[in-house]
Scaffold this active site. Sequence first.
Site, PDB file in Angstrom:
ATOM      1  N   GLU A   1       0.833  -1.208   0.000  1.00 19.36           N
ATOM      2  CA  GLU A   1       0.000   0.000   0.000  1.00 19.36           C
ATOM      3  C   GLU A   1       0.866   1.257   0.000  1.00 19.36           C
ATOM      4  O   GLU A   1       0.625   2.196   0.779  1.00 19.36           O
ATOM      5  CB  GLU A   1      -0.938   0.006   1.212  1.00 19.36           C
ATOM      6  CG  GLU A   1      -1.971  -1.090   1.158  1.00 19.36           C
ATOM      7  CD  GLU A   1      -3.034  -0.945   2.238  1.00 19.36           C
ATOM      8  OE1 GLU A   1      -2.744  -0.389   3.300  1.00 19.36           O
ATOM      9  OE2 GLU A   1      -4.173  -1.383   1.998  1.00 19.36           O
TER      10      GLU A   1
ATOM     11  N   GLU B   1      -6.653  -7.298  -0.355  1.00 16.52           N
ATOM     12  CA  GLU B   1      -7.079  -7.415   1.047  1.00 16.52           C
ATOM     13  C   GLU B   1      -8.557  -7.080   1.110  1.00 16.52           C
ATOM     14  O   GLU B   1      -8.950  -5.962   0.775  1.00 16.52           O
ATOM     15  CB  GLU B   1      -6.314  -6.438   1.960  1.00 16.52           C
ATOM     16  CG  GLU B   1      -4.849  -6.727   2.117  1.00 16.52           C
ATOM     17  CD  GLU B   1      -4.149  -5.744   3.058  1.00 16.52           C
ATOM     18  OE1 GLU B   1      -4.831  -4.937   3.718  1.00 16.52           O
ATOM     19  OE2 GLU B   1      -2.914  -5.788   3.110  1.00 16.52           O
TER      20      GLU B   1
HETATM   21  C1  GLA Z   1      -3.817  -2.256   5.485  1.00 19.05           C
HETATM   22  C2  GLA Z   1      -2.560  -3.113   5.439  1.00 19.05           C
HETATM   23  C3  GLA Z   1      -2.664  -4.374   6.245  1.00 19.05           C
HETATM   24  C4  GLA Z   1      -3.378  -4.123   7.541  1.00 19.05           C
HETATM   25  C5  GLA Z   1      -4.741  -3.535   7.250  1.00 19.05           C
HETATM   26  C6  GLA Z   1      -5.552  -3.273   8.486  1.00 19.05           C
HETATM   27  O1  GLA Z   1      -4.677  -2.478   4.491  1.00 19.05           O
HETATM   28  O2  GLA Z   1      -2.153  -3.426   4.141  1.00 19.05           O
HETATM   29  O3  GLA Z   1      -1.372  -4.843   6.475  1.00 19.05           O
HETATM   30  O4  GLA Z   1      -2.628  -3.239   8.280  1.00 19.05           O
HETATM   31  O5  GLA Z   1      -4.578  -2.306   6.641  1.00 19.05           O
HETATM   32  O6  GLA Z   1      -5.689  -4.388   9.258  1.00 19.05           O
END
Ligand code: GLA
Length: 726
Positions: free
Chosen positions: A133, A207
Amino acid sequence: MPRACRGEYWTHRLRMLKAMGLNTVCAYLFWNMHEPRPGEFNWSGQADIAAFCEAAQAEGLWVILRPGPYACAEWEMGGFPWWLLKTEDIQLRSRDPRFLEAARRYLREVGRVLAPLQVTRGGPILMVQAENEYGFYGTDAAYMGEIRAALLDAGFDVPLFACNPTQHLKDGYRDDLFPVVNFGTDPRTAFAALREILPRGPLMCGEFYPGWFDTWGAPHHTGNTERYLADLRTMLELHASFSIYMAHGGTTFGFFTGADRPFKPDTSSYDYDAPISEAGWVTPRFEATRALFAQYLQPGETLPDVPAPNPVIAIAPTAVERVAPVLANLPRPQRDEQPRTMEAYDQDYGLILYRTKLPAGPAATLEAAAIHDIGQVFLDGKRIGFTDRRSRQYAVELPARDRETTLDILVEAMGRVNFGVEVHDRKGIHKPVTLTVGDGKPQELTGWEVFSLPLDESMRAGLKFTPANGASAGPAFWRTTVQIDSPGDTFLDLRPWGKGFVWVNGHNLGRYWNIGPQQTMYVPGPWLKPGANEIVILDLLGPEEPVVAGLKQPILDELRPQLDFSRGRRAKAPRIEFGDAAQTGEFAAGAALQEVRFAEAETGRYFCLEALSAHDGGSVAGLAELTLLDESGQPLSTQGWTIAFVDSEEREREDGAAENAIDGQTANAWRTQWGAAQPPYPHRLILDLAQPRKIGGFRYVPIQGAGEVSGRIKAYRVLIGRAPNG
Ligand code: GLA
């Protein structure tokens, strides 16, 4: 299994995934677990990722590897090793050569261990993720190119990809890294955004959040099963790929919990309200997911049986009778004129004590520039007060002293922040430390003794325990043994205790804190043995009653705010003078990010968003994220920001705290109260930027979700303010 599986429960959890209907496991690697000291690598025991991949392959699962170097995951410093911070001005997640060189060395090691397990060489690894990210953090595509090159140099030849949230897909984008999108709801909007940079080819959600993580002092998060199932079905109908984050979250053991920003430390339980619970149990969401996937099987495909849960045991309440006070078990100190941070003393985790002498004198205010994270102030061994980074309280009132007195500041490092620029999170005292009498001039305190208390094995082995005899011991280690006939999983009940760590037979179970919502700690059965088992508890506050027991069920949702030593943490609204120039406008309906640029930049320390009406006509206001922009439209760093004032926030029915508006994440949100009370519009949220900043505009991310979502703001007014003298 091809070789002994070192993570005792790996096979059980992998079988659970398979039985739920998944065919691939996404695995983060955490650099700080694999390189605890520069150049010293650890790939054994719990860190034996090759054995994990082989175990997955043996269960018929593919692997998607997410080696970082930055991971996030509510993990200490997002997976970065603490020792990077020994270099004072290092810029993590950038082309700073000192960072890149260390990252390359780590990724080369990852390649040495795991490149042979790629699908191109007969292994289970299908794809490898570059960074994590990054669009939330920066826009430098050349930096992403460096990470890509490092992965290629490390010998990875499977597809490399990058994941980003819906609103940041284009930030740092490059077409030689396959893009995937992360979101908690509303797949159609997210995939439409993805199609802007990926006109053709497979769609993937990197995700997809069924629940969310917990932070200390905030309500336990639970997901919405109906919405989760509807979103999964949408993705199945679209033939999209997805990773359920988390399908099984487990526990963040040891020192590895992180902290959200501005500063909200994460709980040790990473249950996440995931379909497979922390202890590996089936949940209703597991059943529902399995039933949904069963409708989408290929001809001839069947789902394997669900593995039985592991045995669970109770441990009868046992008195803990031996104690070793922290202040009576200090190592040899280092001397320093001015206190420095923990990293400067080459210390990784744990506690650090700073000591100096104060002359006799009248009552005075002790203050540091910052103390990360919780400080306890003692005069001649008696606790006078706390400092607390959550509320940026770095001052303590000291009483008058009629003789020379020993001042101790015992600092507890919680997890390093795992998100945003705040990952540059140095622990301990940030100088100067001053003493101020009345309206007088602050006097800097010098001549310190500094005691490193890393809480590691060698330190714990040297502790001198004596019978407690009911006396209050202040911050102390407590020790007992419990008899167990036949080991099984259990949940240690820490409700009678204050705040600290637990070790069971030398295994660090992580952090506990009586304010909740987590009140029990998961102990995996394989860490217990028949006969005597040693339990050591470091309690920094002192227990109500030194008794420990094992329960058969976890308690993850019991908040006890009355026990918080920083109760009523939201500071009183400061006096703010707002200029006349107010910006008014209307936000569009929908979930998309909206950018507002002011005709002229304005300078001020306070940014007030006044919400005047809602799109759905209701009483609730809220937002997922607020980013302020400088004159040229670049995001301002949020470092040091706090909430100066909020007229309402939902803190009982859900975690709708105002900090969610500036935590950098778009999957959670600030929301005004909709439970016990429902205060009407207008609503006000005022940010304190710690110092005057030139503000040229802002970005607003509405509460996420498909359709009309409660809390989305329509008409608004923005005011920029100053402190009366600032
Ligand atoms: C982001 C990150 C994950 C985690 C989520 C929240 O999307 O990529 O690693 O931290 O947030 O749980």
